[in-house]
Design a protein around this motif. Structure first.
Motif, PDB file in Angstrom:
ATOM      1  N   ILE A 347       0.806  -1.215   0.000  1.00 14.67           N
ATOM      2  CA  ILE A 347       0.000   0.000   0.000  1.00 14.67           C
ATOM      3  C   ILE A 347       0.840   1.266   0.000  1.00 14.67           C
ATOM      4  CG2 ILE A 347      -1.906  -1.163   1.152  1.00 14.67           C
ATOM      5  CD1 ILE A 347      -1.057   0.194   3.742  1.00 14.67           C
ATOM      6  N   LYS A 348       2.144   1.125   0.237  1.00 14.71           N
ATOM      7  CA  LYS A 348       3.024   2.292   0.263  1.00 14.71           C
ATOM      8  C   LYS A 348       4.460   1.793   0.283  1.00 14.71           C
ATOM      9  CE  LYS A 348       1.555   5.627   2.816  1.00 14.71           C
ATOM     10  NZ  LYS A 348       1.214   6.491   3.978  1.00 14.71           N
ATOM     11  N   SER A 349       5.399   2.668  -0.058  1.00  9.64           N
ATOM     12  CA  SER A 349       6.812   2.331   0.078  1.00  9.64           C
ATOM     13  C   SER A 349       7.562   3.524   0.632  1.00  9.64           C
ATOM     14  CB  SER A 349       7.417   1.899  -1.270  1.00  9.64           C
ATOM     15  OG  SER A 349       7.449   2.984  -2.172  1.00  9.64           O
ATOM     16  N   PHE A 350       8.637   3.235   1.366  1.00  5.34           N
ATOM     17  CA  PHE A 350       9.459   4.275   1.971  1.00  5.34           C
ATOM     18  C   PHE A 350      10.917   4.050   1.602  1.00  5.34           C
ATOM     19  CE2 PHE A 350       5.907   3.760   4.997  1.00  5.34           C
ATOM     20  CZ  PHE A 350       5.445   5.069   5.062  1.00  5.34           C
ATOM     21  N   ASP A 351      11.678   5.152   1.581  1.00  6.29           N
ATOM     22  CA  ASP A 351      13.129   5.033   1.491  1.00  6.29           C
ATOM     23  C   ASP A 351      13.655   4.577   2.845  1.00  6.29           C
ATOM     24  OD1 ASP A 351      13.283   5.886  -1.142  1.00  6.29           O
ATOM     25  OD2 ASP A 351      13.373   8.002  -0.569  1.00  6.29           O
ATOM     26  N   ASP A 352      14.738   3.800   2.806  1.00  2.00           N
ATOM     27  CA  ASP A 352      15.389   3.394   4.041  1.00  2.00           C
ATOM     28  C   ASP A 352      16.576   4.319   4.267  1.00  2.00           C
ATOM     29  OD1 ASP A 352      16.323   2.174   6.259  1.00  2.00           O
ATOM     30  OD2 ASP A 352      17.045   0.364   5.274  1.00  2.00           O
ATOM     31  N   ASP A 353      16.416   5.251   5.227  1.00  2.00           N
ATOM     32  CA  ASP A 353      17.458   6.241   5.483  1.00  2.00           C
ATOM     33  C   ASP A 353      18.660   5.653   6.223  1.00  2.00           C
ATOM     34  OD1 ASP A 353      15.773   8.145   4.361  1.00  2.00           O
ATOM     35  OD2 ASP A 353      14.788   8.519   6.285  1.00  2.00           O
ATOM     36  N   VAL A 354      18.479   4.490   6.854  1.00  2.00           N
ATOM     37  CA  VAL A 354      19.559   3.920   7.661  1.00  2.00           C
ATOM     38  C   VAL A 354      20.551   3.165   6.783  1.00  2.00           C
ATOM     39  CG1 VAL A 354      20.127   2.379   9.571  1.00  2.00           C
ATOM     40  CG2 VAL A 354      18.017   3.731   9.644  1.00  2.00           C
TER      41      VAL A 354
END
Length: 418
Positions: A347-354
């Motif tokens: 339903i969504k995607s995020f960047d992985d900042d770590v």
């Protein structure tokens, strides 16, 4: 040069960020050259208007949806104003305010102002102004959500309350006897989850996700960090969709038919449907990404590819979609039914900042391996009737019994309980 004197100026550049001839609202300037000539205009000239707009009728905005190279100006009397709310856009929290305006034909249009521009509208001042209150918005982008048309602010947007222009006078005259005031609606007090919580809610791995009983977990959202490793080029990358519900539609004679809304009175829209594979260190699974989920990854609406760039064959994937391969994301996944099948839906995607995920050298998948299907889903994603079979697509038809319940199911219950 004398202040207040009108000059005719020739031989100059319009610049923005050192790029000649490109005009950007609030960022353009005149650059005089050695050949620039100033000529004092002494004859009588018409009064120069304070404002200049290129208004678009509400019913003409449909043809401009997601086409942002030419923005639109709109005007109408204010019907309602909604209080400030917060949303997560592109991995950051942003404020928004909603408006409804009405034109002289009594057609209404939803307006969304993003970021700080909405804070500049003083509700107290509007409450003291005589009705009707007219507002003009410049440089707006036409959008669509859940079948509804609206316009949204851009970096170049400005607003003008009761601007001194002929259009304002027409609207005020049309509604001069109206007793309807502005409806001030309180914004939602429900705060969205902090971004870091959204990225880690019910964190799992692909192998744990595959072990779950999808029928018993349709209401739960999971997050998994994975890489898009493959695009399934043998499956169509877009389909013709109903502009109201985004379901796949069928041709019926000379028109189009939607199972939800019958014969369409407007043209269908192009809607992404990308079949792909994601992997992490524990395994891999198939996914399907729809609509604006794909758009958020490549920053281009499907309609741009099909209408403006001519990629009208759903069996031929445009080169830009190859950018998806190798993307490391945090995917938010939910199980959703599709006829007799059930898919896991992103339903969504995020960047992985770590730390973006990296995988070892790819391995060959045995033909007997069971792989689940995942569908990408966002608030505008339909539940699409897809093709009946895909041999590598897992169909969940047998619920897991209590004795067979895997450890990950027990882990899920513990997460829900906490």
């Amino acid at each position: 040069m004398q202040l207040g004197t009108i000059y005719e100026i020739s031989s100059f550049f319009i610049t923005n960020n050192k790029q000649k001839y490109k005009i950007v609202p609030h960022a353009a300037m005149l650059q005089f050259a050695r050949s620039t000539v100033f000529k004092n205009v002494e004859e009588d000239i018409p009064e120069i208007p304070q404002h200049k707009f290129n208004f678009v009728e509400f019913d003409q905005l449909t043809s401009k949806i997601d086409i942002n190279d030419i923005l639109s100006d709109v005007i109408g009397r204010v019907i309602s104003i909604k209080g400030r709310e917060e949303s997560t856009i592109n991995d950051r929290m942003v404020k928004r305010r909603g408006f409804v305006i009405q034109n002289i034909r009594e057609e209404t249009l939803n307006v969304t102002l993003w970021g700080e521009i909405g804070d500049n509208i003083d509700e107290n001042s509007l409450q003291t102004m005589p009705e009707p209150v007219v507002i003009a918005f410049s440089a707006m982008a036409a959008k669509q959500y859940m079948g509804g048309l609206y316009v949204a602010s851009t970096s170049g947007t400005s607003f003008y309350i009761d601007p001194d222009i002929p259009e304002t006078k027409k609207i005020k005259k049309r509604f001069s006897h109206s007793i309807q005031g502005i409806d001030f609606i309180a914004g939602s007090t429900k705060k969205p989850l902090p971004l870091e919580e959204q990225k880690t809610i019910n964190r799992t791995t692909i192998i744990e996700l595959q072990a779950l009983n999808p029928y018993q977990n349709q209401e739960t959202k999971f997050t998994v960090k994975a890489i898009i490793t493959e695009l399934h080029i043998h499956q169509d990358w877009f389909y013709n969709a109903c502009p109201r519900c985004y379901r796949q539609i069928k041709q019926s004679g000379t028109s189009w038919w939607c199972d939800n809304h019958g014969h369409l009175t407007t043209m269908p829209i192009s809607w992404y449907k990308i079949n792909a594979r994601i992997e992490d260190s524990t395994g891999g699974m198939n996914i399907v990404m729809f609509g604006k989920t794909v758009q958020s990854l490549i920053n281009k609406p499907c309609s741009i590819l099909t209408i403006q760039e001519g990629y009208t064959d759903p069996a031929v994937i445009p080169p830009i979609l190859n950018q998806l391969k190798g993307m490391s994301k945090i995917f938010v996944i939910q199980f959703r039914p599709r006829g007799a099948f059930i898919d896991a839906v992103v339903i969504k995607s995020f960047d992985d900042d770590v730390q973006p995920l990296s995988l070892p050298a790819p391995t060959t998948i045995p033909s007997t391996e069971t792989i689940s299907s995942v569908t990408s889903f966002d608030p505008e994603t339909p539940q699409v009737e897809g093709k009946k079979t895909a041999k590598r697509q897992l169909t969940f038809t047998k619920p897991v019994s209590g004795e067979e319940k895997p450890r990950s199911e027990e882990k899920l219950k513990k997460i829900k309980h906490e």
